[in-house]
Motif scaffolding. Structure first.
Motif, PDB file in Angstrom:
ATOM      1  N   LEU A 199       0.792  -1.203  -0.044  1.00 57.88           N
ATOM      2  CA  LEU A 199       0.081  -0.002   0.050  1.00 57.88           C
ATOM      3  C   LEU A 199       0.685   1.359  -0.091  1.00 57.88           C
ATOM      4  CD1 LEU A 199      -2.739   1.733   0.220  1.00 57.88           C
ATOM      5  CD2 LEU A 199      -2.711   1.292   2.444  1.00 57.88           C
ATOM      6  N   VAL A 200       2.005   1.156   0.843  1.00 66.00           N
ATOM      7  CA  VAL A 200       2.804   2.498   0.898  1.00 66.00           C
ATOM      8  C   VAL A 200       3.476   2.745  -0.457  1.00 66.00           C
ATOM      9  CG1 VAL A 200       4.985   3.342   1.921  1.00 66.00           C
ATOM     10  CG2 VAL A 200       3.090   2.428   3.428  1.00 66.00           C
ATOM     11  N   ARG A 201       3.992   1.720  -1.078  1.00 73.45           N
ATOM     12  CA  ARG A 201       4.472   1.591  -2.444  1.00 73.45           C
ATOM     13  C   ARG A 201       3.572   2.114  -3.377  1.00 73.45           C
ATOM     14  NH1 ARG A 201       7.947  -4.020  -2.180  1.00 73.45           N
ATOM     15  NH2 ARG A 201       9.505  -3.328  -1.224  1.00 73.45           N
ATOM     16  N   ARG A 202       2.354   1.796  -3.203  1.00 70.76           N
ATOM     17  CA  ARG A 202       1.312   2.284  -4.256  1.00 70.76           C
ATOM     18  C   ARG A 202       1.083   3.808  -4.056  1.00 70.76           C
ATOM     19  NH1 ARG A 202      -2.199  -1.740  -2.742  1.00 70.76           N
ATOM     20  NH2 ARG A 202      -3.892  -0.142  -2.702  1.00 70.76           N
ATOM     21  N   VAL A 203       1.089   4.143  -2.810  1.00 71.73           N
ATOM     22  CA  VAL A 203       0.700   5.631  -2.348  1.00 71.73           C
ATOM     23  C   VAL A 203       1.773   6.379  -2.971  1.00 71.73           C
ATOM     24  CG1 VAL A 203       0.596   7.439  -0.737  1.00 71.73           C
ATOM     25  CG2 VAL A 203      -0.671   5.240  -0.264  1.00 71.73           C
ATOM     26  N   LEU A 204       3.038   6.106  -2.783  1.00 66.49           N
ATOM     27  CA  LEU A 204       4.208   6.861  -3.077  1.00 66.49           C
ATOM     28  C   LEU A 204       4.417   7.012  -4.652  1.00 66.49           C
ATOM     29  CD1 LEU A 204       7.002   5.495  -0.475  1.00 66.49           C
ATOM     30  CD2 LEU A 204       5.881   7.739  -0.796  1.00 66.49           C
ATOM     31  N   GLN A 205       3.795   5.962  -5.522  1.00 68.86           N
ATOM     32  CA  GLN A 205       3.792   6.052  -6.864  1.00 68.86           C
ATOM     33  C   GLN A 205       2.584   6.681  -7.333  1.00 68.86           C
ATOM     34  OE1 GLN A 205       3.887   1.867  -7.929  1.00 68.86           O
ATOM     35  NE2 GLN A 205       6.147   1.604  -7.361  1.00 68.86           N
ATOM     36  N   GLY A 206       1.812   6.999  -6.552  1.00 74.67           N
ATOM     37  CA  GLY A 206       0.365   8.070  -6.801  1.00 74.67           C
ATOM     38  C   GLY A 206      -0.715   6.981  -7.879  1.00 74.67           C
ATOM     39  N   CYS A 207      -0.448   5.816  -7.394  1.00 77.03           N
ATOM     40  CA  CYS A 207      -1.461   4.861  -8.017  1.00 77.03           C
ATOM     41  C   CYS A 207      -2.831   4.814  -7.433  1.00 77.03           C
ATOM     42  CB  CYS A 207      -1.037   3.342  -7.575  1.00 77.03           C
ATOM     43  SG  CYS A 207       0.700   3.059  -8.571  1.00 77.03           S
ATOM     44  N   GLY A 208      -3.811   4.999  -8.273  1.00 76.68           N
ATOM     45  CA  GLY A 208      -5.493   4.771  -8.227  1.00 76.68           C
ATOM     46  C   GLY A 208      -5.802   5.409  -6.737  1.00 76.68           C
ATOM     47  N   ASP A 209      -6.478   4.556  -6.138  1.00 76.44           N
ATOM     48  CA  ASP A 209      -7.194   5.088  -4.952  1.00 76.44           C
ATOM     49  C   ASP A 209      -6.335   4.795  -3.747  1.00 76.44           C
ATOM     50  OD1 ASP A 209      -9.414   6.151  -4.801  1.00 76.44           O
ATOM     51  OD2 ASP A 209     -10.693   4.468  -4.231  1.00 76.44           O
ATOM     52  N   SER A 210      -5.065   4.267  -3.925  1.00 76.51           N
ATOM     53  CA  SER A 210      -4.306   4.051  -2.763  1.00 76.51           C
ATOM     54  C   SER A 210      -4.119   5.239  -1.489  1.00 76.51           C
ATOM     55  CB  SER A 210      -2.929   3.676  -3.167  1.00 76.51           C
ATOM     56  OG  SER A 210      -2.302   4.685  -3.971  1.00 76.51           O
ATOM     57  N   GLU A 211      -3.830   6.572  -2.155  1.00 78.32           N
ATOM     58  CA  GLU A 211      -3.943   7.610  -1.003  1.00 78.32           C
ATOM     59  C   GLU A 211      -5.350   7.496  -0.198  1.00 78.32           C
ATOM     60  OE1 GLU A 211      -3.399  12.284  -0.976  1.00 78.32           O
ATOM     61  OE2 GLU A 211      -2.064  11.135  -2.280  1.00 78.32           O
ATOM     62  N   HIS A 212      -6.360   7.469  -0.860  1.00 79.58           N
ATOM     63  CA  HIS A 212      -7.581   7.338  -0.071  1.00 79.58           C
ATOM     64  C   HIS A 212      -7.659   6.186   0.762  1.00 79.58           C
ATOM     65  CE1 HIS A 212     -11.710   7.739   0.852  1.00 79.58           C
ATOM     66  NE2 HIS A 212     -12.066   6.441   0.355  1.00 79.58           N
ATOM     67  N   GLU A 213      -6.995   5.049   0.292  1.00 81.92           N
ATOM     68  CA  GLU A 213      -7.111   3.813   1.349  1.00 81.92           C
ATOM     69  C   GLU A 213      -6.187   4.009   2.403  1.00 81.92           C
ATOM     70  OE1 GLU A 213      -5.767  -0.969   1.425  1.00 81.92           O
ATOM     71  OE2 GLU A 213      -5.946   0.105  -0.712  1.00 81.92           O
TER      72      GLU A 213
END
Length: 82
Positions: free
Chosen positions: A18-32
């Motif tokens: 999840l943190v990797r996805r947030v850092l990459q700006g992927c989809g809804d990851s920041e919301h999650e």
């Protein structure tokens, strides 16, 4: 450990992903991520009660904000361990 809503991984792999996805700006990851972090104020309030309620509500809000800022600023260093 970030994994507060499910038990996909006891070793932190799901949190790290999840943190990797947030850092990459992927989809809804920041919301999650933000949704998971809503537990921080509740945890702090519970701990405060457990230790005698020394902090007032406004102090708990400030503390939660400080904690969340530190968490956010250190995301790149997160290794999936608590």
């Amino acid at each position: 450990m970030l994994n507060m809503h499910n038990d996909k991984s006891r070793d932190g792999a799901a949190d790290l992903e999840l943190v990797r996805r947030v850092l990459q700006g992927c989809g809804d990851s920041e919301h999650e991520f933000v949704t998971r972090m809503t537990a921080v104020p509740r945890l702090l309030k519970a701990q405060n009660r457990r230790f005698g309620g020394e902090l007032h509500d406004d102090e708990l809000i400030d503390l939660a904000q400080d904690v969340l800022l530190v968490v956010w600023s250190k995301l790149e260093a997160f290794e999936g361990r608590s």
